[in-house]
Design a protein around this motif. Sequence first.
Motif, PDB file in Angstrom:
ATOM      1  N   LEU B 136      -5.935   6.602  -5.496  1.00 41.68           N
ATOM      2  CA  LEU B 136      -6.023   7.314  -4.219  1.00 41.68           C
ATOM      3  C   LEU B 136      -7.166   6.766  -3.374  1.00 41.68           C
ATOM      4  O   LEU B 136      -7.085   6.746  -2.148  1.00 41.68           O
ATOM      5  CB  LEU B 136      -6.177   8.821  -4.456  1.00 41.68           C
ATOM      6  CG  LEU B 136      -4.907   9.508  -5.010  1.00 41.68           C
ATOM      7  CD1 LEU B 136      -5.236  10.900  -5.548  1.00 41.68           C
ATOM      8  CD2 LEU B 136      -3.808   9.591  -3.949  1.00 41.68           C
ATOM      9  N   GLY B 141      -2.273   7.068  -0.861  1.00 36.80           N
ATOM     10  CA  GLY B 141      -1.652   8.264  -0.281  1.00 36.80           C
ATOM     11  C   GLY B 141      -1.133   7.988   1.117  1.00 36.80           C
ATOM     12  O   GLY B 141      -0.036   8.408   1.495  1.00 36.80           O
ATOM     13  N   GLU B 142      -1.932   7.250   1.900  1.00 37.73           N
ATOM     14  CA  GLU B 142      -1.549   6.912   3.263  1.00 37.73           C
ATOM     15  C   GLU B 142      -0.331   5.977   3.270  1.00 37.73           C
ATOM     16  O   GLU B 142       0.548   6.106   4.126  1.00 37.73           O
ATOM     17  CB  GLU B 142      -2.741   6.256   3.955  1.00 37.73           C
ATOM     18  CG  GLU B 142      -2.580   6.168   5.445  1.00 37.73           C
ATOM     19  CD  GLU B 142      -3.869   5.763   6.153  1.00 37.73           C
ATOM     20  OE1 GLU B 142      -4.975   6.115   5.673  1.00 37.73           O
ATOM     21  OE2 GLU B 142      -3.766   5.085   7.185  1.00 37.73           O
ATOM     22  N   ILE B 144       2.003   5.870   0.965  1.00 40.28           N
ATOM     23  CA  ILE B 144       3.155   6.697   0.577  1.00 40.28           C
ATOM     24  C   ILE B 144       3.610   7.555   1.761  1.00 40.28           C
ATOM     25  O   ILE B 144       4.796   7.624   2.082  1.00 40.28           O
ATOM     26  CB  ILE B 144       2.795   7.574  -0.654  1.00 40.28           C
ATOM     27  CG1 ILE B 144       2.561   6.692  -1.887  1.00 40.28           C
ATOM     28  CG2 ILE B 144       3.882   8.622  -0.928  1.00 40.28           C
ATOM     29  CD1 ILE B 144       1.992   7.417  -3.095  1.00 40.28           C
ATOM     30  N   ALA B 145       2.632   8.188   2.424  1.00 42.61           N
ATOM     31  CA  ALA B 145       2.955   9.122   3.519  1.00 42.61           C
ATOM     32  C   ALA B 145       3.673   8.442   4.689  1.00 42.61           C
ATOM     33  O   ALA B 145       4.388   9.097   5.436  1.00 42.61           O
ATOM     34  CB  ALA B 145       1.679   9.804   4.009  1.00 42.61           C
TER      35      ALA B 145
END
Lengths: 172, 172
Positions: B136, B141-142, B144-145
């Motif tokens: 992370l 996360g970014e 994936i988002a």
Amino acid sequence: MPGSGKGIVAGVAKSLGFQIIRMGDVIRDEAKKRNAKIGETAVQLREEHGEFVVAERCIQKIKDLSKDSSNHSDLFIIEGIRSPFEVEMFRENFPDFKVLSVNSSPETRFKRLQNRKRADDSIDKSEFENRDKRELKFGIGEVIATADYMVPNEGSIKRFKNIIRSILTNEM
Amino acid sequence: MPGSGKGIVAGVAKSLGFQIIRMGDVIRDEAKKRNAKIGETAVQLREEHGEFVVAERCIQKIKDLSKDSSNHSDLFIIEGIRSPFEVEMFRENFPDFKVLSVNSSPETRFKRLQNRKRADDSIDKSEFENRDKRELKFGIGEVIATADYMVPNEGSIKRFKNIIRSILTNEM
């Protein structure tokens, strides 16, 4: 992320008897009071009262509703969680708490937002990208990456609703 | 995220004629040279050569392979992208570049990793959580988002492979 379809989840949840707690309502109410834009208010509110202000207010709301004897449902959906800090707080206060993430590609989300009319939704590409960046700054990517359920929302609405319904029924 | 099933995507892609470029191989080769752990090497390598070192080496590899006349496929899968900087670099170098994210819940991923034997996979809960945190920190996360495709991998492997196959065929 904006335009991914979290409102549809709330609709399905409501039909199953869940009560909907919208994190956005805390911000929307405050923006109205301040006569300011919603995105700005979201950032300001956190700057003034800390990272946790919106989650704190939602947790209090849920506890109040749970105590209310005229209220027959103890199933809650919290709509609009953005940061891993918020996830931690909800988890500490509600042991059965689970994260459900709804995901659509940027292309799909941009198209949807262009077709929407709500005041806080973006219209042009740079507005859209700025709004994405603002959400990502809250740590929403980390929330998505570690969600308990991840449901893509690209194609059929009916299929999407069925998946949401089966997840929620399983958690009831 | 670790244990979500990116290896399966690579397998499907290979069967369709894609060439697999593993970001992890850059790190794995380097870890072998240094006689160090893979997770540590991943962090160190970036500290020494900048955020972009692994992506840079992969981009060079793809360009070399594309120039090679004995090489008949110009379809590439890059496995193991972690940071939004890497996404930007690939996008700048390859205009058709798309991000495919494979997602499983932490519970599912933990169970899978417990059943695996590869040296760099975690075994206990705290190891698992530390590995998640390390990923992370790279900004995964970014990535994936904002992925172009997000495919959940929770249930049937056959269904999962079919979805991957149809996405990749569409991009060929």
